[in-house]
Enzyme design. Structure first.
Site, PDB file in Angstrom:
ATOM      1  N   ILE A   1       0.830  -1.212   0.000  1.00 37.08           N
ATOM      2  CA  ILE A   1       0.000   0.000   0.000  1.00 37.08           C
ATOM      3  C   ILE A   1       0.866   1.264   0.000  1.00 37.08           C
ATOM      4  O   ILE A   1       0.485   2.288  -0.591  1.00 37.08           O
ATOM      5  CB  ILE A   1      -1.005  -0.018   1.187  1.00 37.08           C
ATOM      6  CG1 ILE A   1      -2.045   1.096   1.019  1.00 37.08           C
ATOM      7  CG2 ILE A   1      -0.299   0.110   2.541  1.00 37.08           C
ATOM      8  CD1 ILE A   1      -2.893   0.987  -0.220  1.00 37.08           C
TER       9      ILE A   1
ATOM     10  N   GLU B   1      -7.889  -2.135   5.160  1.00 38.31           N
ATOM     11  CA  GLU B   1      -7.855  -2.851   6.439  1.00 38.31           C
ATOM     12  C   GLU B   1      -6.665  -3.794   6.512  1.00 38.31           C
ATOM     13  O   GLU B   1      -6.092  -4.187   5.502  1.00 38.31           O
ATOM     14  CB  GLU B   1      -9.138  -3.625   6.686  1.00 38.31           C
ATOM     15  CG  GLU B   1      -9.687  -4.391   5.500  1.00 38.31           C
ATOM     16  CD  GLU B   1      -8.779  -5.426   4.926  1.00 38.31           C
ATOM     17  OE1 GLU B   1      -8.179  -6.203   5.719  1.00 38.31           O
ATOM     18  OE2 GLU B   1      -8.646  -5.515   3.681  1.00 38.31           O
TER      19      GLU B   1
ATOM     20  N   GLY C   1      -5.928  -6.822   0.322  1.00 34.59           N
ATOM     21  CA  GLY C   1      -6.410  -5.887   1.334  1.00 34.59           C
ATOM     22  C   GLY C   1      -5.488  -4.686   1.440  1.00 34.59           C
ATOM     23  O   GLY C   1      -4.873  -4.289   0.443  1.00 34.59           O
ATOM     24  N   GLU C   2      -5.425  -4.067   2.622  1.00 33.64           N
ATOM     25  CA  GLU C   2      -4.637  -2.846   2.876  1.00 33.64           C
ATOM     26  C   GLU C   2      -5.211  -1.633   2.148  1.00 33.64           C
ATOM     27  O   GLU C   2      -4.622  -0.553   2.190  1.00 33.64           O
ATOM     28  CB  GLU C   2      -3.166  -3.002   2.433  1.00 33.64           C
ATOM     29  CG  GLU C   2      -2.428  -4.158   3.048  1.00 33.64           C
ATOM     30  CD  GLU C   2      -0.960  -4.248   2.573  1.00 33.64           C
ATOM     31  OE1 GLU C   2      -0.529  -3.410   1.756  1.00 33.64           O
ATOM     32  OE2 GLU C   2      -0.263  -5.165   3.031  1.00 33.64           O
ATOM     33  N   GLY C   3      -6.303  -1.808   1.412  1.00 30.15           N
ATOM     34  CA  GLY C   3      -6.791  -0.747   0.532  1.00 30.15           C
ATOM     35  C   GLY C   3      -6.091  -0.746  -0.820  1.00 30.15           C
ATOM     36  O   GLY C   3      -6.236   0.198  -1.604  1.00 30.15           O
TER      37      GLY C   3
END
Lengths: 319, 319
Positions: free
Chosen positions: B85, B143, B285-287
């Site tokens: 990210i 997240e 994830g992680e955006g």
């Protein structure tokens, strides 16, 4: 392609702080870049959009929603930074180079005679090979030419079988009557040139355009220079399809940047064995879909190059 | 949403030097930004990835391929700039803010008891509403939390009907045995909490996680602040799905950034009525998927904002 370079990428990828495979196609992209650049640490320092522009005699058949002078006007717009491709290049740090291909000499109307002479097609293809000088390390070939979706549709019909209606879309936005004229022009051309369409280079000469010849040269030269190529949409892929028909391996160094909303581009990509990175309903040309894809490709490379490893970051691996 | 702002975008779009509609979803995106920002000239000057992180008691059931200490280790990796990210935010000029949600107090194991108390769920949701301070104009909530795909799958099964196997994927990469444990844990939770799962907030409390509560707060607060939201993948969309179950209109200001390779995310997006911008097989994830989509969204806005018009560029319009 370099299998060692691809293996080096896979080895580093397995150490990066993420679950294996979790970056999906971003991981594949970096491996692809490595293999075709022949570098275990691939680089994108000089990505280039090379726009080839030509005019088309077939516009006499009323196949386009825009008048042919728009080709030159749009080139001025490129120079002045006002087109979509300028904004996309600026957004993602790409260079932009425009190859103007004898705009004052449109190809001949292919419903009446071959679009180009052998000398014209060959010279333009050779000229296209100059696109990748100057240390370019990723090439996104684009095009501009009022009438060129008619040429591309004719090429697809010749390569993959007609009727023209299977391959013809609305281009810049012809209405139903214009679409009927466009389809009829292609069917007329297929009837006229039919006996001569078994050779892809003859298809290029009879039905193509200068920008399609230039695109072919650029894609070929990129291969020799170990420069991966990001394919744009409906027209740019006509050049790729001709190369693919000559030799299936000739476009192995090409990624499909996007699938266009124009005509049968999705089916073309299927025949070329390419899965597009993006599907955003674009149908502008100029290299715009490819340029947007380069944004994704650069980000993929940044992840691979700059992420920490489990060891360097002190992150526990999978149990 | 502001219909006037959207109309202003459409009016300018019609004048830009391109065939109408030829930028496809890039055009829709700008109209969407305008409508939800309430500005005829939408802006993306402070885009933010807000990552919510929590730990999960259900990891005791052996549902994840990674040990739970990885949640905190990855937060350190975010701080040090080593995660995917970080590279994506740097590539596209996004800010990154991490909301650490009581990592030392994992939620309770929801196969045994509710994951959170009412007070915990409510306080975390309220805390999430702070994500959009500081003039953020586009929000990409992300997240991090080992075990959270188990919570998300349980939420989907509770909202949309079981069995768990319909909604459960491999998360960070569990093997077949791990997947069986994960599915069994969710089925056990559905049996235990079944009578209490008609209220989405009760689903959040019993089966969710702190980061999912935080994501809900962030998405809600963005709506009130006229900040459009770009949804990430499988876990982030569990928060969106809970809001959608409370009120279908509650996520109208959200675009789906991508469709994840994890589990049933495509089906979730279908139920939410969202068509993803990107489909690249990502499941990190992680955006990360949302951040990549913001790259496309910023480029869409650049085209709309900076392209020349037919009049200013002296380009002829369609005949």
């Amino acid at each position: 392609p370099s299998h060692e370079a691809a293996a080096a990428v896979r080895e580093r990828d397995a150490q990066l702080t993420k679950p294996p495979g979790s970056l999906g196609r971003l991981e594949e992209i970096v491996e692809f870049l490595a293999a075709w650049q022949g570098k275990g640490k691939p680089e994108i320092n000089r990505p280039l959009v090379a726009v080839f522009a030509g005019n088309h005699g077939v516009v006499a058949q009323g196949v386009s929603a825009f008048p042919p002078e728009v080709t030159r006007q749009m080139l001025e717009n490129f120079t002045n930074g006002g087109a979509a491709i300028n904004q996309l290049c600026k957004s993602f740090g790409l260079g932009l180079k425009v190859f103007e291909l004898a705009l004052e000499h449109p190809t001949r109307d292919f419903t009446v005679e071959p679009a180009m002479t052998e000398a014209e097609a060959a010279a333009t293809l050779a000229y296209g090979m100059e696109a990748i000088d100057d240390g370019v390390d990723l090439l996104a070939p684009g095009e501009m030419g009022i009438g060129n979706t008619t040429a591309a549709a004719a090429i697809y019909a010749a390569l993959y079988g007609g009727p023209a209606s299977l391959w013809t879309g609305r281009g810049t936005g012809v209405d139903d009557t214009g679409l009927a004229r466009k389809t009829a022009a292609i069917d007329a051309a297929l009837a006229l040139h039919g006996p001569h369409l078994s050779d892809p280079l003859e298809i290029l000469r009879r039905l193509g355009g200068r920008e399609i010849a230039g695109l072919m040269g650029a894609i070929l030269a990129a291969r020799r220079a170990r420069v991966p190529v990001v394919l744009d949409g409906y027209v740019a892929c006509a050049a790729a399809a001709l190369l693919h028909a000559l030799n299936e391996d000739a476009i192995a160094h090409c990624l499909a940047g996007h699938v266009s909303a124009e005509g049968a581009h999705a089916e073309v990509l299927r025949r070329l064995g390419k899965k597009p990175l993006l599907d955003l309903g674009m149908r502008l040309g100029e290299g715009s879909g490819a340029a947007l894809a380069v944004g994704v490709i650069k980000a993929a490379l940044a992840c691979h190059r700059d992420m920490a490893t489990f060891a360097s970051a002190g992150v526990s691996g999978a149990g």
